[in-house]
Scaffold this active site. Sequence first.
Site, short mmCIF file in Angstrom:
data_model
loop_
_atom_site.label_atom_id
_atom_site.label_comp_id
_atom_site.label_asym_id
_atom_site.label_seq_id
_atom_site.Cartn_x
_atom_site.Cartn_y
_atom_site.Cartn_z
N LYS A 23 0.84 -1.21 0.00
CA LYS A 23 0.00 0.00 0.00
C LYS A 23 0.87 1.25 0.00
O LYS A 23 0.63 2.18 -0.77
CB LYS A 23 -0.93 0.00 1.23
CG LYS A 23 -2.10 -0.96 1.09
CD LYS A 23 -2.84 -1.17 2.41
CE LYS A 23 -3.87 -2.30 2.25
NZ LYS A 23 -4.48 -2.71 3.51
N ASP A 67 -11.42 2.77 3.84
CA ASP A 67 -11.78 1.34 3.82
C ASP A 67 -13.29 1.15 3.72
O ASP A 67 -13.76 0.05 3.41
CB ASP A 67 -11.31 0.67 5.12
CG ASP A 67 -10.09 -0.20 4.94
OD1 ASP A 67 -9.90 -0.71 3.83
OD2 ASP A 67 -9.35 -0.36 5.92
N GLN A 99 -4.98 -1.36 9.51
CA GLN A 99 -4.90 -2.71 8.95
C GLN A 99 -5.50 -3.73 9.92
O GLN A 99 -5.20 -3.72 11.11
CB GLN A 99 -3.42 -3.05 8.65
CG GLN A 99 -3.21 -4.37 7.97
CD GLN A 99 -3.75 -4.41 6.54
OE1 GLN A 99 -3.83 -3.39 5.84
NE2 GLN A 99 -4.15 -5.58 6.09
N1 GUN Z 1 -7.23 -6.87 6.14
C1 GUN Z 1 -7.58 -7.65 5.09
N2 GUN Z 1 -8.22 -6.91 4.15
C2 GUN Z 1 -8.26 -5.65 4.63
C3 GUN Z 1 -8.77 -4.44 4.11
O1 GUN Z 1 -9.35 -4.38 3.02
N3 GUN Z 1 -8.62 -3.35 4.89
C4 GUN Z 1 -8.00 -3.40 6.11
N4 GUN Z 1 -7.91 -2.27 6.81
N5 GUN Z 1 -7.51 -4.52 6.62
C5 GUN Z 1 -7.63 -5.63 5.87
#
Ligand code: GUN
Length: 296
Positions: A54, A121, A98
């Site tokens: 990311k 998100d 995350q």
């Molecule tokens: N963990 C697995 N997929 C995601 C996601 O799309 N966003 C976040 N914040 N954590 C994750």
Amino acid sequence: MTASILDGKQFAAQIRASVADHVVLLKDAHGVTPGLAVVLVGEDPASQVYVRAKGKQTIEVGMASFEHRLHAATSEADLLAMIDRLNADPEVHGILVQLPLPPHLDSDLVINRIDPAKDVDGFHISNVGLLATGQKAMVPCTPLGCLMMLRNHHGNLSGLHAVVVGRSNIVGKPMAQLLLGDSCTVTIAHSRTRDLAGLCRSADILVAAVGRPEMVTGDWIKPGATVIDVGINRIAVEGKTTLVGDVHFESAARVAGAITPVPGGVGPMTIACLLANTLSATCRANGLPEPEGLTV
Ligand code: GUN
């Protein structure tokens, strides 16, 4: 029949290029640099890989990346205080915590502390509610990526029967909402669904998001259907770790009309959509029109 391959790697690159063009415009015309803050608590290896990817892609499209790595034993109060600081920071337009968080932290409490306008998100309860009621919302990145691929392939999805296998808050439920928004007839299925194979065979669009390696086989698929495989499972084959989806690709591709591969299907779309959401959040925060084609 041999399915056409829905190339998420190439599509995601197109989206990132479009985001990068808009970032240049924002900087030149308005002096604004979109900023994305990613918070990682603990040392979960898969999360570390995602967070690194990311950060890298955020910088590649010209945005500012703020990475915050916190110790696994971080207290809830300290994490909430960090989110408060990011909420108040004008250089931060998007915040992502995350998941999963270590078990002593309440994910719902933490996610709902994020300013909904910065919730790239789309997990904050107010964004969930906006999506469920058909209002403009920040949309979770993985289902948004799936929808973009489906629209790109089919054009209009109206009237198609979509079966979503999986009922998670991150993928299954928002995916179903998005497909409803595009006038699909939607069924949400899960591990307890009776005659899952038969139900899947009735789908024009089949989205597999269950986290079970290669569960969906060719005999579960209606000839010509579109199959979206959200699964990312690491399995050992002849002593080597291999990445497979929730769909058994080889048998499915003989029956489906179109299918996403793993890797190179849905996966790359997720981060591309995160960047698109960060761009949208930046535009909204500055009272500017949002770029077309990058949001729903
Ligand atoms: N963990 C697995 N997929 C995601 C996601 O799309 N966003 C976040 N914040 N954590 C994750």
